[in-house]
Design a protein around this motif. Structure first.
Motif, short mmCIF file in Angstrom:
data_model
loop_
_atom_site.label_atom_id
_atom_site.label_comp_id
_atom_site.label_asym_id
_atom_site.label_seq_id
_atom_site.Cartn_x
_atom_site.Cartn_y
_atom_site.Cartn_z
N ARG A 233 1.02 -1.29 0.28
CA ARG A 233 -0.09 0.46 0.07
C ARG A 233 1.01 1.28 0.41
O ARG A 233 1.60 1.57 0.62
CB ARG A 233 -1.10 0.02 1.34
CG ARG A 233 -1.76 1.16 1.62
CD ARG A 233 -3.00 1.27 0.38
NE ARG A 233 -4.15 2.27 0.67
CZ ARG A 233 -4.76 2.07 -0.78
NH1 ARG A 233 -4.99 1.60 -1.67
NH2 ARG A 233 -6.16 2.88 -0.06
N TRP B 269 -2.33 1.09 -4.53
CA TRP B 269 -1.37 -0.10 -4.73
C TRP B 269 0.08 -0.09 -5.57
O TRP B 269 -0.26 0.51 -6.71
CB TRP B 269 -2.77 -1.23 -4.80
CG TRP B 269 -3.51 -1.31 -3.97
CD1 TRP B 269 -4.35 -0.57 -3.88
CD2 TRP B 269 -3.39 -1.29 -2.68
NE1 TRP B 269 -5.47 -1.02 -3.02
CE2 TRP B 269 -5.12 -1.35 -1.85
CE3 TRP B 269 -2.21 -2.22 -1.84
CZ2 TRP B 269 -5.05 -1.90 -0.57
CZ3 TRP B 269 -3.08 -2.74 0.05
CH2 TRP B 269 -4.14 -2.79 0.03
N GLU C 28 -6.53 0.25 -7.28
CA GLU C 28 -7.34 -0.55 -6.63
C GLU C 28 -6.72 -1.99 -7.21
O GLU C 28 -6.27 -2.17 -8.09
CB GLU C 28 -9.21 -0.91 -7.02
CG GLU C 28 -9.82 -0.03 -6.19
CD GLU C 28 -11.19 0.27 -7.15
OE1 GLU C 28 -12.02 -0.37 -6.24
OE2 GLU C 28 -11.45 -0.25 -7.99
N VAL C 29 -6.99 -2.86 -6.11
CA VAL C 29 -6.05 -4.13 -6.51
C VAL C 29 -7.34 -5.36 -6.56
O VAL C 29 -8.53 -4.87 -4.93
CB VAL C 29 -4.72 -4.68 -5.72
CG1 VAL C 29 -4.85 -4.36 -4.32
CG2 VAL C 29 -4.48 -5.90 -6.02
N ILE D 67 -7.17 -9.65 -5.29
CA ILE D 67 -6.45 -11.38 -4.81
C ILE D 67 -7.26 -12.40 -5.61
O ILE D 67 -8.67 -12.30 -5.15
CB ILE D 67 -6.49 -11.21 -3.60
CG1 ILE D 67 -5.27 -9.66 -3.30
CG2 ILE D 67 -5.38 -12.27 -3.15
CD1 ILE D 67 -4.81 -9.95 -1.15
N LEU E 42 -1.80 -8.93 5.32
CA LEU E 42 -2.97 -7.82 4.88
C LEU E 42 -3.67 -7.62 6.05
O LEU E 42 -4.74 -6.69 6.37
CB LEU E 42 -3.34 -7.46 3.50
CG LEU E 42 -2.61 -7.35 2.40
CD1 LEU E 42 -3.26 -7.88 1.59
CD2 LEU E 42 -2.17 -6.11 2.49
N LYS F 189 -15.16 -7.58 -0.78
CA LYS F 189 -13.95 -6.00 -0.71
C LYS F 189 -14.20 -6.16 0.46
O LYS F 189 -14.13 -6.95 1.70
CB LYS F 189 -14.45 -4.55 0.43
CG LYS F 189 -14.54 -3.44 0.15
CD LYS F 189 -15.51 -2.32 0.68
CE LYS F 189 -14.56 -0.67 0.57
NZ LYS F 189 -13.36 -0.79 0.00
N GLY F 190 -11.98 -5.89 0.90
CA GLY F 190 -11.66 -5.80 2.16
C GLY F 190 -12.09 -5.03 2.66
O GLY F 190 -11.36 -4.05 2.64
N HIS G 126 -8.94 -2.02 3.90
CA HIS G 126 -8.48 -0.78 3.32
C HIS G 126 -9.74 -1.18 2.47
O HIS G 126 -10.25 -1.13 1.99
CB HIS G 126 -7.28 -2.48 2.57
CG HIS G 126 -5.90 -2.90 3.51
ND1 HIS G 126 -6.71 -3.73 4.13
CD2 HIS G 126 -4.84 -2.22 3.65
CE1 HIS G 126 -5.63 -4.26 4.95
NE2 HIS G 126 -4.60 -3.15 4.80
N LEU H 46 -9.36 -2.86 -2.02
CA LEU H 46 -8.71 -4.10 -1.31
C LEU H 46 -9.47 -4.63 -1.95
O LEU H 46 -11.25 -4.50 -1.33
CB LEU H 46 -7.99 -4.55 -0.21
CG LEU H 46 -7.60 -5.68 -0.64
CD1 LEU H 46 -7.16 -6.24 -1.41
CD2 LEU H 46 -7.26 -6.02 0.97
N TRP H 47 -9.90 -5.33 -2.81
CA TRP H 47 -10.89 -6.35 -3.43
C TRP H 47 -10.57 -8.38 -3.56
O TRP H 47 -9.24 -8.38 -3.93
CB TRP H 47 -11.92 -6.18 -4.68
CG TRP H 47 -12.31 -4.45 -4.70
CD1 TRP H 47 -11.32 -3.84 -4.55
CD2 TRP H 47 -13.28 -4.63 -4.15
NE1 TRP H 47 -11.73 -2.68 -4.78
CE2 TRP H 47 -13.23 -3.46 -4.51
CE3 TRP H 47 -15.07 -5.03 -3.89
CZ2 TRP H 47 -14.23 -2.40 -4.42
CZ3 TRP H 47 -15.81 -4.40 -3.48
CH2 TRP H 47 -15.99 -2.91 -3.62
#
Length: 419
Positions: free
Chosen positions: A233, A238, A251-252, A254, A267, A369-370, A373, A376-377
């Protein structure tokens, strides 16, 4: 394939398996610039090693057995459908306990209800992407066949069909003669089968992923080789260092399949995450022998699937550390039985393929979604259904990320259920 379209994008998608590629495609459709990240080319890891089923008929997840007879059978550790390394069991015991509890009749019914919106659309979403990619002929709408060795097991399977009535699944019951007509080269000693008609099948899953990825590239998408574990981050974005320099995005995603848990944990997200390993090997067929459909031997615990590379023999699951050495005992154990079922000839490869599948104990993936953060997805944990659910996962996550109304309630797949 590597393209150099600049060091900045809207989204980095980590993982170029079926799920990551489909997430990238659906985000691209919605106007996002996307860089797809992996250490290997698309479709060369978990997405390659499966039975090629787009499994619309598996509406009830694969739960843990709850009858003593089956548990004792697995405890002997000599079966094609389940094997475990004894030294690994203490490490995964909490996960197994939770998995067993989630596999109660009530738990399975709830899991099936939560998964049905994804399963129901699985073939349709694949057909849409395949048509856009010009490979519709690669999806075979001929289903697969479940076969039984005894009248008793066939009768139990027939009785269990009543519980699936509300899903409106299409199938045909095949007695011995009908099964021989449909698959003339299967053993005549089988008691019968169920031909599941709703699923689609493919004869080269890895090539299917590569075709979807090629469409992503043709539409301007970028692919970079990088180690996704180095994600950082940085201010409001990112950053990931790749072979061609640093990549930056707002955005990222995973979508690393069985490698997702390590990055997610770093994370700050704790998950009950286990991998189930699996094996396959290809065979030539004896002269003139043809297998028309994938065939699951319900009593033997293995699958035979016609592939471009030959007849693929697949075992069930192995509980072992993801990165420990392979153990071909399941393949070796079941090969004689498979040869009595279908006239296999020689192995095409000298060494069986081994891969891992990311599994969560409640039998649902993580899509969403995370919460800790910004930007973050997650899209991983599809158990045995990564190939099946790749396109529909890509659609759902892209709808969430672009603030569209999602086609179904995403809350059953949120990572917050483990907090």
């Amino acid at each position: 394939m590597v393209r150099n379209t600049g060091a900045k994008a809207d989204v980095l998608v980590l993982g170029a398996g079926i799920v990551g590629v489909c997430v990238a495609l659906h985000l691209q459709k919605r106007g996002r610039s996307v860089v797809l990240i992996d250490r290997k080319e698309p479709g060369e890891e978990t997405s390659y090693g499966n039975a090629g089923l787009i499994e619309r008929s598996s509406v009830v997840p694969y739960g843990a057995p709850r009858d003593l007879r089956t548990l004792l059978h697995y405890a002997m550790n000599r079966s094609a459908d389940v094997r475990f390394e004894w030294s690994h069991l203490p490490r995964i015991a909490p996960w197994l306990w939770r998995f067993w509890r989630e596999s109660s009749p009530t738990g399975l019914a709830k899991a099936a209800a939560d998964m049905w919106p994804l399963i129901r659309r699985s073939v349709t979403e694949h057909e849409t992407l395949a048509q856009e990619a010009g490979i519709s002929s690669e999806l075979h709408r001929t289903g697969w066949i479940e076969v039984f060795r005894t009248d008793a097991s066939f009768e139990r399977a027939r009785a269990s069909l009543k519980a699936l009535a509300s899903y409106g699944l299409q199938y045909e019951l095949l007695g011995t003669d009908a099964l021989q007509t449909r698959e003339p080269h299967l053993s005549s000693n089988l008691a019968g089968g169920i031909h599941w008609l709703d699923p689609a099948t493919v004869r080269d899953p890895g090539a299917l992923v590569k075709s979807y990825a090629a469409m992503f590239f043709q539409r301007g998408g970028d692919f970079r080789r990088a180690d996704a574990s180095k994600l950082e981050r940085e201010d409001q974005s990112w950053r990931l260092n790749g072979e061609a320099g640093s990549l930056h995005a707002r955005e990222v995603v995973i979508a690393l399949g069985p490698w997702s848990d390590e990055l997610v944990l770093r994370l700050g997200y704790r998950l009950p995450f286990v991998v189930k390993r699996g094996y396959h090997v290809h065979y030539s067929a004896q002269s003139g022998a043809v297998l028309n459909h994938p065939v699951f031997d319900a009593d033997g615990g293995y699958v035979l699937a016609p592939m471009r590379q030959g007849i693929r023999l697949l075992t069930g699951i192995e509980f072992a550390p993801r990165d420990s050495g392979p153990n071909s005992s399941q393949i070796d154990f079941v090969e004689p039985l498979a040869r009595r079922t279908f006239p296999l000839d020689r192995r095409v490869e000298s060494v069986p393929w081994m891969g891992s599948r990311p599994c969560l104990p409640d039998m649902r993936p993580v899509i969403g979604k995370g919460p800790k953060h910004q930007g973050l997805w997650f899209a991983f944990g599809h158990n045995h259904h990564g190939l099946t659910l790749g396109p529909v996962t890509g659609r759902l996550l892209a709808e969430l990320m672009t603030h569209q109304t999602p086609f179904t309630d995403p809350s059953p797949y949120a990572i917050s259920r483990f907090s």
